[in-house]
Scaffold this motif. Structure first.
Motif, short mmCIF file in Angstrom:
data_model
loop_
_atom_site.label_atom_id
_atom_site.label_comp_id
_atom_site.label_asym_id
_atom_site.label_seq_id
_atom_site.Cartn_x
_atom_site.Cartn_y
_atom_site.Cartn_z
N GLY A 198 -7.50 -26.21 17.17
CA GLY A 198 -9.01 -26.49 16.90
C GLY A 198 -10.00 -25.39 16.08
N SER A 199 -10.97 -25.13 16.79
CA SER A 199 -11.89 -24.24 16.12
C SER A 199 -11.58 -22.80 16.41
CB SER A 199 -13.31 -24.44 16.60
OG SER A 199 -13.38 -24.38 18.09
N ALA A 200 -10.36 -22.26 16.39
CA ALA A 200 -10.18 -20.80 16.76
C ALA A 200 -9.08 -20.44 15.67
CB ALA A 200 -9.26 -20.54 17.97
N VAL A 201 -8.96 -18.94 15.54
CA VAL A 201 -7.94 -18.26 14.64
C VAL A 201 -7.19 -17.19 15.48
CG1 VAL A 201 -7.66 -16.83 12.64
CG2 VAL A 201 -9.42 -18.38 12.71
N TYR A 202 -5.95 -17.54 15.74
CA TYR A 202 -5.17 -16.56 16.56
C TYR A 202 -4.37 -15.54 15.69
CZ TYR A 202 -6.05 -19.66 20.44
OH TYR A 202 -6.77 -20.25 21.68
N VAL A 203 -4.80 -14.18 15.93
CA VAL A 203 -4.01 -13.48 15.33
C VAL A 203 -2.55 -13.21 16.11
CG1 VAL A 203 -4.01 -11.01 14.17
CG2 VAL A 203 -6.30 -12.32 14.34
N LEU A 204 -1.47 -13.29 15.32
CA LEU A 204 -0.11 -13.29 16.13
C LEU A 204 0.54 -12.01 15.93
CD1 LEU A 204 1.07 -16.66 14.97
CD2 LEU A 204 -0.21 -16.28 17.26
N HIS A 205 0.37 -11.32 14.74
CA HIS A 205 1.16 -10.14 14.65
C HIS A 205 0.74 -9.38 13.33
CE1 HIS A 205 4.51 -7.40 15.19
NE2 HIS A 205 5.51 -8.03 14.28
N CYS A 206 0.61 -8.13 13.63
CA CYS A 206 0.17 -7.18 12.47
C CYS A 206 1.14 -6.00 12.47
CB CYS A 206 -1.24 -6.64 12.63
SG CYS A 206 -2.60 -7.87 12.69
N PHE A 207 1.91 -5.99 11.23
CA PHE A 207 3.01 -4.73 11.13
C PHE A 207 3.14 -4.37 9.86
CE2 PHE A 207 4.81 -9.02 10.57
CZ PHE A 207 5.82 -8.91 9.83
N GLN A 208 4.32 -3.20 9.82
CA GLN A 208 4.54 -2.70 8.66
C GLN A 208 6.13 -3.32 8.35
OE1 GLN A 208 4.92 1.50 8.23
NE2 GLN A 208 5.83 1.48 6.35
N LYS A 209 6.33 -3.87 7.30
CA LYS A 209 7.55 -4.30 7.07
C LYS A 209 8.57 -3.22 6.81
CE LYS A 209 10.21 -7.73 4.37
NZ LYS A 209 11.16 -6.76 3.75
N LYS A 210 9.61 -3.04 7.89
CA LYS A 210 10.52 -2.05 7.54
C LYS A 210 11.90 -2.61 7.00
CE LYS A 210 7.85 0.65 10.84
NZ LYS A 210 8.04 1.69 11.82
N SER A 211 12.20 -3.76 6.97
CA SER A 211 13.47 -4.16 6.26
C SER A 211 13.73 -3.86 4.90
CB SER A 211 13.52 -5.68 6.37
OG SER A 211 14.67 -6.23 5.77
N TYR A 267 0.74 -1.27 0.18
CA TYR A 267 -0.05 -0.26 0.03
C TYR A 267 0.78 1.18 -0.03
CZ TYR A 267 -3.55 3.38 1.39
OH TYR A 267 -4.44 4.41 1.55
N LYS A 268 0.72 1.92 -1.07
CA LYS A 268 1.48 3.35 -1.23
C LYS A 268 3.03 3.00 -0.83
CE LYS A 268 -2.27 6.51 -0.25
NZ LYS A 268 -2.57 7.69 0.15
N SER A 269 3.66 2.18 -1.49
CA SER A 269 4.93 1.75 -1.55
C SER A 269 5.52 1.19 -0.35
CB SER A 269 5.89 3.04 -1.91
OG SER A 269 5.98 3.98 -0.95
N ASP A 270 4.55 0.96 0.80
CA ASP A 270 5.00 0.19 1.80
C ASP A 270 4.27 -1.24 1.79
OD1 ASP A 270 6.20 2.15 3.14
OD2 ASP A 270 4.42 3.21 3.68
N THR A 271 4.88 -1.97 2.63
CA THR A 271 4.61 -3.55 2.69
C THR A 271 4.03 -3.73 4.24
OG1 THR A 271 5.88 -4.07 1.07
CG2 THR A 271 5.11 -6.17 2.39
N TYR A 272 2.71 -4.35 4.27
CA TYR A 272 2.26 -4.62 5.55
C TYR A 272 1.98 -6.04 5.75
CZ TYR A 272 1.42 0.42 5.70
OH TYR A 272 1.81 1.76 5.58
#
Length: 139
Positions: free
Chosen positions: A96-109, A82-87
């Motif tokens: 089991g019957s769950a979804v675990y969100v582990l991490h949300c971030f902007q890749k800065k490398s 998005y707009k020259s950035d990567t997320y």
């Protein structure tokens, strides 16, 4: 279920959907992952929110792929440019019957497409937290 209208996708992200099936997987946010997602641009939130919604329904978003280094398809990442950035949003469907969100971030490398080591360490740590929670929930 039909793909939600893009301008309303954020409602799906935060749990509102009167048509949603009762058999959907529970969504758990590990540590600061929800706060981190909310800090990303709205268009990125929409993509990630819809991907998580699909995971809750047992489906896989077109942009979701296994995250390398976790041996299989249990840990997935969604990459959005998005707009020259990567997320990235990383979640697991291993428990089991769950979804675990582990991490949300902007890749800065600036070197390559590889996920930076500090982020990988954080994902591994949060995966252990999710596993412990899932084991406790099954007792």
């Amino acid at each position: 279920m039909d793909v939600p209208d893009k301008k309303f996708a954020h409602l799906f992200l935060f749990g509102y959907n009167p048509k949603m099936k009762e058999s959907k997987k529970t969504l758990y946010w590990v540590a600061s992952s929800k706060k981190d997602l909310k800090s990303l641009p709205a268009d990125v939130q929409d993509v990630f929110g819809y991907a998580l919604h699909q995971a809750q329904e047992g489906k896989k978003h077109d942009q979701a792929k296994p995250l390398r280094g976790f041996g299989g398809t249990g840990v997935l990442e969604v990459v959005e440019n998005y707009k020259s950035d990567t997320y990235r949003a990383v979640y697991t469907v291993k428990f089991g019957s769950a979804v675990y969100v582990l991490h949300c971030f902007q890749k800065k490398s600036v070197h390559g497409i590889e996920t930076p080591k500090p982020d990988m360490g954080l994902i591994r740590e949060r995966l252990k937290t999710a596993e412990a929670h899932a084991k406790g929930a099954r007792k």
